[in-house]
Scaffold this active site. Structure first.
Site, PDB file in Angstrom:
ATOM      1  N   GLN A 316       0.827  -1.199   0.000  1.00  0.00           N
ATOM      2  CA  GLN A 316       0.000   0.000   0.000  1.00  0.00           C
ATOM      3  C   GLN A 316       0.868   1.258   0.000  1.00  0.00           C
ATOM      4  OE1 GLN A 316      -3.146   0.688  -0.356  1.00  0.00           O
ATOM      5  NE2 GLN A 316      -2.926   2.878   0.068  1.00  0.00           N
ATOM      6  N   GLU A 317       1.972   1.209   0.725  1.00  0.00           N
ATOM      7  CA  GLU A 317       2.834   2.386   0.835  1.00  0.00           C
ATOM      8  C   GLU A 317       3.614   2.652  -0.449  1.00  0.00           C
ATOM      9  OE1 GLU A 317       3.075   4.640   3.032  1.00  0.00           O
ATOM     10  OE2 GLU A 317       2.068   3.833   4.792  1.00  0.00           O
ATOM     11  N   SER A 318       4.192   1.611  -1.059  1.00  0.00           N
ATOM     12  CA  SER A 318       5.161   1.860  -2.127  1.00  0.00           C
ATOM     13  C   SER A 318       5.092   0.891  -3.303  1.00  0.00           C
ATOM     14  CB  SER A 318       6.575   1.767  -1.542  1.00  0.00           C
ATOM     15  OG  SER A 318       6.857   0.421  -1.153  1.00  0.00           O
TER      16      SER A 318
END
Length: 488
Positions: A316-318
């Site tokens: 989700q972050e990267s």
């Protein structure tokens, strides 16, 4: 809802005065009541500048990693330019900013429309253009031109410049009417369109792009009129030194390209949160996750989390990209800020070993700080939301839940309250003010979806390993992934 509207809006259907069109130039006086530069010298001698602003997503708010906002970045840079500290007075509505500048302040920076005839203040050079935009509730048909607005219930915000555009438009379409507010903000206006209390609204294009993710039932309509200009305001009668310094600073920002980069960072994209297609996820699962699988498992052993949860957060972050950089400058596979990295002892944010370890320990530290009354999955989901939006805003949402007689220890109730932090009616009652509260809700939902996919993949692979199938075709083995619904 009608009572609420009547409290916040005044109807502007007729009886308005025609405004005289004046070229948007900053008019310099031939004299002032104090020597040129004295106001600026006073600011520098006391070592701070007071800026009157608003708690909105385009001006100033407490973001995921501290104070942020397009104009906040510029205000902070201007204070550094003057060699003083920044003192913010952010408790304003739009209609109170200019009176505060006239009476006691140094500078007004609150998405102010440049109006040279405004009494008591001078405006700086234009900062960015403000393009008025008509938006309407999804499902309405036959809305293709300004003439179609006359049959609709429309709202806008007083003093922003969009009200002026509507008055000019009314010259061509006399049946056009609308409602204005001095107390609401853009998110409140869009929420009323979303709910059906209004059919449409006139805001600025960059404001819609910044907020559209949270109001899926609000449709982009069409542009209205010529672009306006955003500017800062300084008081008249106190010398021109501060105005000259602000114009020089803004000119430098424009010439160096810093201003363009800020515009791109804040308004050049709809949102960094996105719904990623299942096939893209599967592709990354095969091409990227194997590089980091062992790191997630080790971080899980050290922190007590399920490794698949940490992997889902990393995606989700990267998208499992160790060199990813967000529009706000956070970096690495787990998207750590410099302060968070320092707190976790991470010296290189793009090192996946340090990033995954630091992100996992940071999530654990958040969970450990939550009240003991929050238990089970509620505790995990609130920790994940805090990883995204910050603990302060989570506590504000829990306070809203209490005001609404809900359970502040329930993620379901907190999930309903977080988006209310975008509404002035609610965030004005909180300690940390405005937040893009819809983001952590989507953030947690996406991670739960990715986690479920990883669970499914792992179970499926274990079954196939037991059947001694060593070569798996992702499209053949996992055909139902496109049917996995988002988890609410």
């Amino acid at each position: 809802m009608l009572k609420l509207l009547s409290r916040h809006f005044k109807v502007c259907a007729e009886g308005y005065f025609t405004l005289i069109a004046i070229a948007l130039m900053v008019m310099m006086p031939t004299f002032s009541l104090v020597p040129d530069g004295e106001h600026l010298k006073l600011i520098q001698s006391r070592d701070f500048i007071t800026v009157h602003t608003r708690n909105t997503p385009t001006t100033y708010y407490e973001g995921r990693h501290g104070p942020t906002g397009f104009e906040y970045e510029l205000m902070r840079g201007f204070a550094d330019y003057l060699g003083v500290s920044l003192n913010l007075d952010a408790g304003h509505h739009l209609d109170s900013v200019l009176p505060a500048v006239r009476e006691k302040g140094d500078l007004g920076a609150a998405a102010l429309p440049l109006e040279p005839t405004t009494p008591g203040v001078y405006f700086t050079r234009a900062i960015i253009g403000l393009q008025p935009l008509f938006v309407y509730r999804r499902g309405l048909h036959g809305i293709e031109a300004p003439a179609d607005m006359a049959a609709l219930e429309i709202g806008t915000l007083s003093g922003t410049g969009t009200d002026k555009v509507l008055r000019e438009l009314q010259q061509q379409h006399p049946l056009l009417s609308w409602k204005e507010s001095t107390e609401l903000e853009v998110a409140d206006l869009l929420a009323r369109v979303e709910s059906g209390a209004l059919d449409g609204a006139v805001i600025f294009d960059h404001q819609f792009r910044l907020n559209r993710l949270f109001f899926p039932n609000v449709e982009r309509g069409f542009l209205l009129g010529e672009p306006l200009s955003m500017a800062w305001a300084v008081p008249r009668g106190r010398g021109l030194g501060l105005l000259k310094a602000a114009n020089n600073y803004l000119g430098d920002m424009q010439q160096s390209g810093v201003l363009d980069r800020l515009v791109e960072r804040y308004f050049g994209h709809d949102d960094y949160l996105e719904y990623v297609g299942t096939r893209t996820f599967l592709s990354h699962l095969d091409s990227r996750l194997p590089r980091f699988d062992a790191l997630f498992r080790e971080a899980a052993r050290q922190t007590g989390f399920d490794w698949k949860l940490l992997a889902a957060m990393g995606y989700q972050e990267s998208h499992w990209d160790p060199e990813a950089t967000s529009p706000t400058g956070v970096r690495g596979l787990m998207m750590l800020t410099l302060p968070t990295a320092a707190e976790m002892g991470v010296s290189d944010r793009v090192d996946p070993v340090q990033s995954i370890d630091g992100g996992a320990r940071y999530l654990r530290s958040i969970m450990d700080r939550l009240p003991e009354s929050i238990t089970g999955e509620d505790r995990l989901f609130m920790a994940m939301a805090s990883y995204n939006v910050g603990l302060g805003h989570l506590y504000d949402a829990r306070r809203i839940v209490e005001i609404r007689s809900g359970d502040p220890d329930s993620w379901l109730d907190v999930r309903e309250a977080l988006p209310l932090l975008q509404k002035q009616q609610w965030h004005s009652q909180t300690r940390h003010g405005y937040a893009r509260g819809g983001e952590p809700v989507i953030y947690v939902r996406n991670i739960r979806r990715y986690y479920e996919m990883l669970e499914y993949v792992e179970r499926s692979r274990q079954q196939f390993f037991q059947l001694e199938q060593t070569e798996l075709d992702a499209d053949a083995v996992f055909p139902l992934f496109d049917l996995v619904p988002p988890i609410d």
